[in-house]
Design a protein around this motif. Structure first.
Motif, PDB file in Angstrom:
ATOM      1  N   ASN A   1       0.832  -1.199   0.000  1.00 36.62           N
ATOM      2  CA  ASN A   1       0.000   0.000   0.000  1.00 36.62           C
ATOM      3  C   ASN A   1       0.870   1.254   0.000  1.00 36.62           C
ATOM      4  O   ASN A   1       0.552   2.257  -0.647  1.00 36.62           O
ATOM      5  CB  ASN A   1      -0.931  -0.009   1.208  1.00 36.62           C
ATOM      6  N   ASP A   2       1.988   1.201   0.732  1.00 37.29           N
ATOM      7  CA  ASP A   2       2.937   2.320   0.718  1.00 37.29           C
ATOM      8  C   ASP A   2       3.486   2.545  -0.687  1.00 37.29           C
ATOM      9  O   ASP A   2       3.634   3.695  -1.137  1.00 37.29           O
ATOM     10  CB  ASP A   2       4.093   2.046   1.678  1.00 37.29           C
ATOM     11  N   TYR A   3       3.798   1.458  -1.366  1.00 37.65           N
ATOM     12  CA  TYR A   3       4.326   1.592  -2.727  1.00 37.65           C
ATOM     13  C   TYR A   3       3.284   2.242  -3.642  1.00 37.65           C
ATOM     14  O   TYR A   3       3.614   3.127  -4.444  1.00 37.65           O
ATOM     15  CB  TYR A   3       4.723   0.221  -3.272  1.00 37.65           C
ATOM     16  N   LEU A   4       2.030   1.807  -3.527  1.00 35.27           N
ATOM     17  CA  LEU A   4       0.971   2.419  -4.343  1.00 35.27           C
ATOM     18  C   LEU A   4       0.846   3.907  -4.035  1.00 35.27           C
ATOM     19  O   LEU A   4       0.582   4.712  -4.938  1.00 35.27           O
ATOM     20  CB  LEU A   4      -0.360   1.709  -4.083  1.00 35.27           C
ATOM     21  N   GLN A   5       1.043   4.265  -2.781  1.00 37.88           N
ATOM     22  CA  GLN A   5       0.994   5.679  -2.398  1.00 37.88           C
ATOM     23  C   GLN A   5       2.053   6.484  -3.151  1.00 37.88           C
ATOM     24  O   GLN A   5       1.781   7.576  -3.647  1.00 37.88           O
ATOM     25  CB  GLN A   5       1.206   5.814  -0.887  1.00 37.88           C
ATOM     26  N   THR A   6       3.248   5.955  -3.264  1.00 38.35           N
ATOM     27  CA  THR A   6       4.321   6.663  -3.963  1.00 38.35           C
ATOM     28  C   THR A   6       4.073   6.736  -5.456  1.00 38.35           C
ATOM     29  O   THR A   6       4.621   7.611  -6.130  1.00 38.35           O
ATOM     30  CB  THR A   6       5.686   6.000  -3.716  1.00 38.35           C
ATOM     31  N   GLN A   7       3.243   5.818  -5.983  1.00 38.78           N
ATOM     32  CA  GLN A   7       2.892   5.840  -7.409  1.00 38.78           C
ATOM     33  C   GLN A   7       1.642   6.678  -7.673  1.00 38.78           C
ATOM     34  O   GLN A   7       1.157   6.736  -8.794  1.00 38.78           O
ATOM     35  CB  GLN A   7       2.672   4.410  -7.911  1.00 38.78           C
ATOM     36  N   ARG A   8       1.146   7.307  -6.636  1.00 36.73           N
ATOM     37  CA  ARG A   8      -0.054   8.146  -6.727  1.00 36.73           C
ATOM     38  C   ARG A   8      -1.249   7.343  -7.223  1.00 36.73           C
ATOM     39  O   ARG A   8      -2.042   7.826  -8.052  1.00 36.73           O
ATOM     40  CB  ARG A   8       0.196   9.365  -7.605  1.00 36.73           C
TER      41      ARG A   8
ATOM     42  N   VAL B   1       9.323   5.383   4.153  1.00 36.95           N
ATOM     43  CA  VAL B   1       9.616   6.770   4.529  1.00 36.95           C
ATOM     44  C   VAL B   1       9.008   7.746   3.533  1.00 36.95           C
ATOM     45  O   VAL B   1       8.375   8.746   3.898  1.00 36.95           O
ATOM     46  CB  VAL B   1      11.138   6.983   4.635  1.00 36.95           C
ATOM     47  N   GLU B   2       9.179   7.448   2.249  1.00 39.85           N
ATOM     48  CA  GLU B   2       8.618   8.314   1.203  1.00 39.85           C
ATOM     49  C   GLU B   2       7.096   8.338   1.282  1.00 39.85           C
ATOM     50  O   GLU B   2       6.469   9.401   1.124  1.00 39.85           O
ATOM     51  CB  GLU B   2       9.079   7.821  -0.170  1.00 39.85           C
ATOM     52  N   ALA B   3       6.486   7.180   1.518  1.00 32.99           N
ATOM     53  CA  ALA B   3       5.027   7.117   1.614  1.00 32.99           C
ATOM     54  C   ALA B   3       4.524   7.946   2.794  1.00 32.99           C
ATOM     55  O   ALA B   3       3.508   8.652   2.693  1.00 32.99           O
ATOM     56  CB  ALA B   3       4.575   5.673   1.752  1.00 32.99           C
ATOM     57  N   ALA B   4       5.224   7.885   3.910  1.00 30.98           N
ATOM     58  CA  ALA B   4       4.828   8.672   5.076  1.00 30.98           C
ATOM     59  C   ALA B   4       4.918  10.168   4.778  1.00 30.98           C
ATOM     60  O   ALA B   4       4.045  10.956   5.181  1.00 30.98           O
ATOM     61  CB  ALA B   4       5.707   8.309   6.268  1.00 30.98           C
ATOM     62  N   ARG B   5       5.971  10.568   4.054  1.00 31.31           N
ATOM     63  CA  ARG B   5       6.114  11.985   3.692  1.00 31.31           C
ATOM     64  C   ARG B   5       4.975  12.442   2.786  1.00 31.31           C
ATOM     65  O   ARG B   5       4.405  13.530   2.980  1.00 31.31           O
ATOM     66  CB  ARG B   5       7.459  12.207   2.998  1.00 31.31           C
ATOM     67  N   LEU B   6       4.621  11.620   1.804  1.00 34.67           N
ATOM     68  CA  LEU B   6       3.548  11.981   0.881  1.00 34.67           C
ATOM     69  C   LEU B   6       2.203  12.067   1.595  1.00 34.67           C
ATOM     70  O   LEU B   6       1.400  12.952   1.315  1.00 34.67           O
ATOM     71  CB  LEU B   6       3.475  10.961  -0.257  1.00 34.67           C
ATOM     72  N   ARG B   7       1.976  11.135   2.531  1.00 39.24           N
ATOM     73  CA  ARG B   7       0.718  11.192   3.275  1.00 39.24           C
ATOM     74  C   ARG B   7       0.634  12.470   4.111  1.00 39.24           C
ATOM     75  O   ARG B   7      -0.436  13.074   4.230  1.00 39.24           O
ATOM     76  CB  ARG B   7       0.589   9.963   4.175  1.00 39.24           C
ATOM     77  N   LYS B   8       1.743  12.866   4.665  1.00 43.88           N
ATOM     78  CA  LYS B   8       1.768  14.098   5.452  1.00 43.88           C
ATOM     79  C   LYS B   8       1.478  15.311   4.569  1.00 43.88           C
ATOM     80  O   LYS B   8       0.717  16.213   4.960  1.00 43.88           O
ATOM     81  CB  LYS B   8       3.128  14.250   6.126  1.00 43.88           C
TER      82      LYS B   8
END
Length: 330
Positions: free
Chosen positions: A17-24, A69-76
Motif C-alpha cells: 500500500n505504501d508503494y501504491l501511495q508513492t505511485q499516486r 519513509v517516502e510514503a509517510a512523507r507523501l501522506r503528510k
C-alpha cells in the motif's frame, strides 16, 4: 472501488500500500483476521496496480518497494493540502453567509446581492411595462397621419416608445435602414445594454431570473457586486455581437432578454473550478448537461421558439474566458 488481491501478512499488505501511495494510486488495505485485501479507488488504476502487485509478490524485498519513509512523507503532504483546502472552503462559506461588499456590510440574508436583486426588479418592471415584447398600440390614431409624424414616433403608444427605445435599434431607423447598429451609430449607446431588460414572455422572464438568482447570487457573494456587474455586461455585450454577426442562423439581430448574461454566469461557475481547484462552489454534471443540452436543442427544429442562440453562445464563451483569466478573488 475494486479489490485486486489479498495478502496473508499484514506487514506485506501495508508495504505494498505504501508503494501504491508513492505511485499516486489511491488505495486502501482492508485488514481482517485472516486476510488483508487491497482495494483500488479508481478503475483506471486497476490494471497498473495488478501488474505492480504481481511484481511485488515475486520480490517484496526489492529496493523499489522499500518506500515506507517516502510514503509517510507523501501522506503528510496530502493531509496538509487537504487541511488547506478545507480552510479555504470554510473561509469561502463564511463569505457566502455574509460579506461586506461595495454596497455596505449587511449579511447575505439582508441584501448583499444588490446587482442580482436590482436586475430582477428592473427586468420584471420593464418586461411588464412593455407587455412582454408585444406593446399595445395607440387606440385612436389620427386620420391624417404623415410620414414625418411616424418617423418622430408621434403615433406610438407609451408601451411602444418604451419598448422601441430599449431595443438594439429604434423601430423607425431599423425599418428604414435594416442596420441593427443604426441607433448605436447615432450615439444611443445605452441600447447595447437595455435589450437585456426586455423579455418576450412571462416564461422567458421567469426562467432567466430564476437562473440569475441561483447563479448570480453565488458570484456576487464570492467576488463582489462590481465583478458580477462586469461579468453580466461583458457576457451580454459579446452575446449581442455574436447575435448580430450571425443573424440568419441564430434567429435575427434584434434579440431581447438576459439569456446571454445568464449563460455567462453559468459558464463562469462551470469552468472556474477547473482553473482554481479550491473554488468552493460548482455545478453538478447533470445541471451542466441540462443547460448545454437546452442551448444546443434551441439550434435545431426540436424547439420551435425564437431563441437568441447567438446570445447564448456568445455569453457562455465570455463567461468561460473570464473564468480562465480572472485572478483569484477568494
Amino acid at each position: 472501488m475494486r479489490r485486486i488481491g489479498t495478502f496473508s501478512d499484514p506487514k506485506l499488505a501495508d508495504q505494498f500500500n505504501d508503494y501504491l501511495q508513492t505511485q499516486r494510486i489511491p488505495a486502501k488495505v482492508d485488514h481482517d483476521e485472516n486476510s488483508h485485501d487491497i482495494w483500488i479507488r479508481d478503475e483506471k488504476d486497476v490494471a497498473t496496480a495488478r501488474e505492480a502487485m504481481e511484481e511485488f509478490n515475486q520480490s517484496p524485498t526489492a529496493a523499489k518497494f522499500d518506500v515506507s519513509v517516502e510514503a509517510a512523507r507523501l501522506r503528510k503532504e496530502d493531509e496538509a493540502e487537504k487541511q488547506r483546502k478545507l480552510a479555504l472552503q470554510k473561509k469561502s462559506q463564511q463569505k457566502l453567509r455574509g460579506r461586506s461588499g461595495a454596497f455596505g456590510g449587511r449579511n447575505a440574508m439582508s441584501g448583499n446581492i444588490p446587482v442580482v436583486i436590482g436586475m430582477i426588479v428592473v427586468c420584471g418592471v420593464i418586461s411588464y411595462m412593455t407587455n412582454f415584447a408585444n406593446p399595445k398600440p395607440l387606440r385612436d390614431l389620427p386620420n391624417n397621419m404623415t410620414l414625418e409624424g411616424w418617423e418622430r414616433g408621434d403615433y406610438f403608444s407609451f408601451e411602444e416608445k418604451l419598448f422601441f427605445g430599449l431595443t438594439l435599434a429604434g423601430e423607425v431607423d431599423y425599418r428604414k435602414t435594416g442596420d441593427p447598429w443604426v441607433s448605436i451609430k447615432k450615439g444611443e449607446v445605452w441600447r447595447l445594454i437595455t435589450p437585456a431588460f426586455l423579455h418576450g414572455s412571462p416564461m422567458h422572464l421567469v426562467f432567466n431570473m430564476m437562473a440569475l438568482f441561483t447563479l448570480g447570487s453565488v458570484v456576487e457573494r464570492l467576488h463582489g457586486s462590481l465583478f458580477l456587474a462586469g461579468l453580466l455586461i461583458g457576457s451580454h455585450l459579446i452575446g449581442t455581437i455574436v447575435q448580430v454577426v450571425l443573424p440568419d442562423w441564430l434567429e435575427g439581430p434584434m434579440a431581447i432578454g438576459a439569456s446571454g448574461a445568464v449563460f455567462g454566469v453559468f459558464g463562469f461557475i462551470w469552468i472556474r473550478p477547473k482553473f482554481q481547484p479550491s473554488y468552493p462552489v460548482g455545478i453538478p454534471p447533470f445541471n451542466v448537461y441540462l443547460m448545454l443540452g437546452f442551448m444546443f436543442a434551441c439550434m435545431t427544429p426540436l424547439i420551435n421558439m425564437k431563441i437568441a442562440n447567438g446570445a447564448l453562445v456568445g455569453g457562455l464563451l465570455t463567461g468561460i474566458a473570464i473564468a480562465a483569466l480572472a485572478p483569484k478573488c477568494i
